[in-house]
Enzyme design. Structure first.
Site, PDB file in Angstrom:
ATOM      1  N   HIS A  85      36.650 -40.215 122.766  1.00 34.39           N
ATOM      2  CA  HIS A  85      37.052 -38.831 122.521  1.00 34.39           C
ATOM      3  C   HIS A  85      36.131 -38.140 121.525  1.00 34.39           C
ATOM      4  O   HIS A  85      35.983 -36.923 121.570  1.00 34.39           O
ATOM      5  CB  HIS A  85      38.508 -38.780 122.059  1.00 34.39           C
ATOM      6  N   HIS A 120      39.219 -47.589 131.463  1.00 38.64           N
ATOM      7  CA  HIS A 120      40.614 -47.984 131.650  1.00 38.64           C
ATOM      8  C   HIS A 120      40.768 -49.463 131.983  1.00 38.64           C
ATOM      9  O   HIS A 120      41.869 -49.899 132.336  1.00 38.64           O
ATOM     10  CB  HIS A 120      41.261 -47.113 132.732  1.00 38.64           C
TER      11      HIS A 120
END
Length: 726
Positions: A99, A267
């Protein structure tokens, strides 16, 4: 990214004040005011370091392996106040690094990991960054131990890289060298949405066309890094989401293979957290009271167990072994059919149908409890979108290929805004160059600079031709991601040689004369282009009655076509250049706003921008030979005439028939003396810029103006000379 999409819907690349967080900012009350604070947002007074502190030198003395090892130890040092999932912070640290880097956007190079900007608003309080405030506090002991030499910017990216290595991925490398900022970048346009997570419709003109998202934005919503994990506007539809994923990652400089690898690899580890409904979670850090200690998103359902935390609202892990790098993500994605269900927080997520018990995920706190794995709508796009599916099927068949592709894509994601490898420091920097690093070979310094200047002076090129070519070569530099600039002389390569803003016919003529001079003297073409501009400036100074030498340092290199990603460079194409008084006619943004944007990317202050504009006007280097703003009867001489006329009350400014142009009429006779654009007159109408203009209009500051112009000119010419940094 399509350059024609720039500013769709009237979006300006810089904010007018709405993002300043200051209720009494003039732009709130007088919205037509040009907010130039973006040029001074990192004022030296905000920096707590000593004036002589040199971060690059400090970094070189860092115990690089010690930092790596200490972060590695933190991964399994679970804290009671924010316990680690399965006793391992790998997923949290990877999300933190992701992020931090993921705010980067290719359109203007802003965002990204290079400054540690996640520590400040608005990014610190974006919904998508929920609980990353905790990740930074967990890392604080490492920052504290290594002090100034270890920037937060480096540490925030290193954390995820170490985590991947710890969990079994052979990482591609890591570079230190990022330097922290010390105040928010409040004037960057992150969007003008009405609220956080407002519907995508507010920043897109057509929901069926993801590419119609307003440039230079990349995320689908204010407050998100990429796309809504529940689907476009929260409605599950993997096919449509896939289009938004492709657009978002393309605007971050990623191709389809890199996008698929990052989605799969991102992920493969960690989990999403949906402890309770979003409306029950406390405010973001910026909305909390003092006693919160800088933490946000208070969770009344959090009981000290990792499985009760809340971040996105989705709940669950993507793989059976969320703390190990493996092929489990693709095994599950392709091994089962999936259906939409609600998380315990009420979010839309995909879960497998009839999953085998051995494929379920151990609870993050109590391994005796098992849960279904989950997928987001973006994950399902990897299965539904035919291009992504084909790529992911190759990854599934060849795990080593996935690992290698992901490692390189992760390195690109976390280093994209660091610029060329000259900015990379430390023992983990990988060998070789990658094309997205915009490599430039070292140039020669073993030639006679004065002899080159003499040949240029006798070449027959006009002063304006030399200055305009040097400026066009250098003006592409973006301090946001340290791309572009004069080094490499890419102005002679595709696509730059054909950009309308570079006046291809004039450019070809000038290069046809300068390139043989470079070959004869052993200088690089890049050096000769800059030297020619310097020669032109020195001639203009001499014509005005002074004798000043423009500083020059040789050593620029010449890039080749093979070292240039033409598609990636297309985003650097100028659609306007207020310094040369040009703006593409179809842009719905005022010229002065685009000038401000370009000046900030070049790293200029307000007075440097003012000096350059005023000087370039009287030098007669406007695009296409336009006379707008050439407030002088001595064109070609570096004088203060632009400022003299601008502040002269004997002229009145009258809108002309051509859009955004004006006439300067004699107040007594009505005769038109000069014409101008908004990029000229803003220096007389904006109170701050007029204050700078008045300095240069004063009778005692002619010599100061020449000094300031030369200094600002040299700053632009050397903006990309990272080889000169200590």
């Amino acid at each position: 990214m399509d350059g024609d999409n720039v500013m769709k819907g009237g979006g300006c690349p810089v904010m007018h004040g709405g993002n300043t967080g200051m209720d009494n900012h003039p732009a709130k009350w007088w919205p037509k005011t040009l907010n130039i604070s973006i040029l001074h947002q990192h004022d030296a007074r905000s920096n707590p370091m000593d004036p002589d502190y040199n971060h690059r030198e400090a970094v070189k003395a860092l115990d690089f392996q010690g930092v790596w090892d200490d972060v590695d130890k933190l991964l399994t040092d679970s804290q009671s106040w924010w316990p680690a999932d399965w006793g391992h912070y790998g997923g949290l640290f990877i999300r933190l690094s992701w992020h931090v880097a993921g705010s980067y956007r290719l359109g203007d190079g802003r965002g990204g990991a290079g400054t540690g900007n996640l520590r400040f608003e608005p990014l610190n309080s974006w919904p998508d960054n929920a609980s990353l405030d905790k990740a930074r506090r967990i890392l604080w002991p490492v920052k504290k131990k290594y002090g100034n030499a270890l920037s937060w910017a480096d540490l925030l990216v290193l954390a995820g890289t170490v985590a991947y290595s710890n969990m079994g991925l052979k990482v591609y490398g890591f570079a230190f060298g990022r330097e922290d900022i010390w105040a928010p970048e409040l004037d960057i346009n992150w969007g003008e949405d009405s609220e956080m997570l407002a519907p995508t419709d507010e920043r897109i003109t057509d929901l069926d066309d993801a590419d119609s998202l307003y440039d230079p934005l990349a995320a689908s919503h204010m407050g998100l890094i990429y796309v809504n994990p529940e689907g476009v506007n929260g409605v599950p539809d993997p096919a449509k989401t896939g289009k938004f994923v492709r657009m978002t990652f393309a605007r971050m400089a990623m191709n389809d293979e890199e996008t698929a690898a990052l989605t799969v690899g991102g992920h493969t580890v960690g989990k999403a957290h949906g402890g309770l409904a979003a409306d029950q979670v406390g405010p973001a850090p910026a909305g909390c009271d003092l006693e919160a200690g800088g933490f946000g998103w208070a969770d009344p359902g959090f009981d000290g167990n990792a499985n009760t935390a809340h971040t996105s609202g989705l709940e669950g892990a993507w793989t059976t072994n969320p703390t190990k790098w493996d092929n489990g993500y693709l095994d599950l994605l392709f091994g089962y059919e999936w259906e939409v269900k609600k998380s315990r927080a009420g979010a839309n997520q995909w879960e497998p149908i009839n999953i085998a018990e051995e494929h379920k995920v151990p609870d993050a706190t109590d391994p005796s409890i098992k849960h279904n794995p989950i997928m987001t709508d973006a994950d399902m796009a990897m299965k539904v979108d035919p291009i992504y599916r084909e790529i992911c099927e190759r990854f599934h068949k060849d795990p080593a290929y996935l690992a290698a592709t992901f490692a390189k894509a992760w390195f690109k994601l976390t280093h994209r805004d660091m610029g060329p490898k000259a900015n990379y420091i430390g023992p983990f920097v990988p060998e070789g160059d990658l094309i997205w690093q915009d490599p430039v070979p070292a140039g020669s310094t073993d030639y006679d600079v004065d002899a080159v200047k003499a040949k240029i002076a006798k070449s027959g090129l006009s002063m304006a031709e030399m200055i305009a070519t040097a400026w066009d070569s250098a003006r592409t530099y973006r301090g946001s991601d340290m791309r572009g600039g004069a080094n490499g002389a890419r102005i002679r390569l595709a696509p730059q040689k054909d950009w309308p803003g570079n006046e291809p016919k004039r450019l070809a003529k000038v290069l046809g004369i300068l390139e043989p001079i470079a070959a004869e003297t052993g200088a690089s073409i890049a050096d000769v282009i800059v030297l020619a501009g310097n020669v032109g400036v020195e001639q203009a100074i001499k014509a005005a009655g002074s004798d000043v030498s423009v500083p020059f340092t040789p050593g620029r290199g010449d890039a080749t076509d093979a070292q240039t990603d033409a598609d990636s460079f297309s985003v650097l194409e100028p659609v306007a250049d207020g310094f040369r008084n040009w703006k593409r006619d179809d842009l719905p943004v005022h010229a002065e706003e685009l000038l401000l944007d370009r000046a900030q990317l070049l790293g200029l202050t307000g007075h440097e921008m003012t000096a350059l504009v005023g000087g370039l006007r009287v030098l007669g280097v406007n695009h296409g030979g336009s006379k707008h703003g050439v407030f002088s009867q001595r064109e070609g001489q570096l004088t203060t005439d632009f400022f003299q006329v601008l502040t002269d009350m004997s002229y009145k400014w009258v809108p002309a028939s051509e859009d955004d142009t004006y006439e300067l009429q004699d107040r007594q006779t009505g005769a038109v003396k000069y014409t101008a654009t908004r990029a000229d007159l803003v220096f007389g109408s904006n109170s701050i810029l007029r204050a700078y203009a008045e300095v240069y209009a004063q009778d005692d500051n002619e010599a100061k103006f020449v000094r300031d112009f030369v200094a600002a000119w040299t700053k632009v010419m050397n903006a990309d000379r990272f080889d000169l940094l200590a």
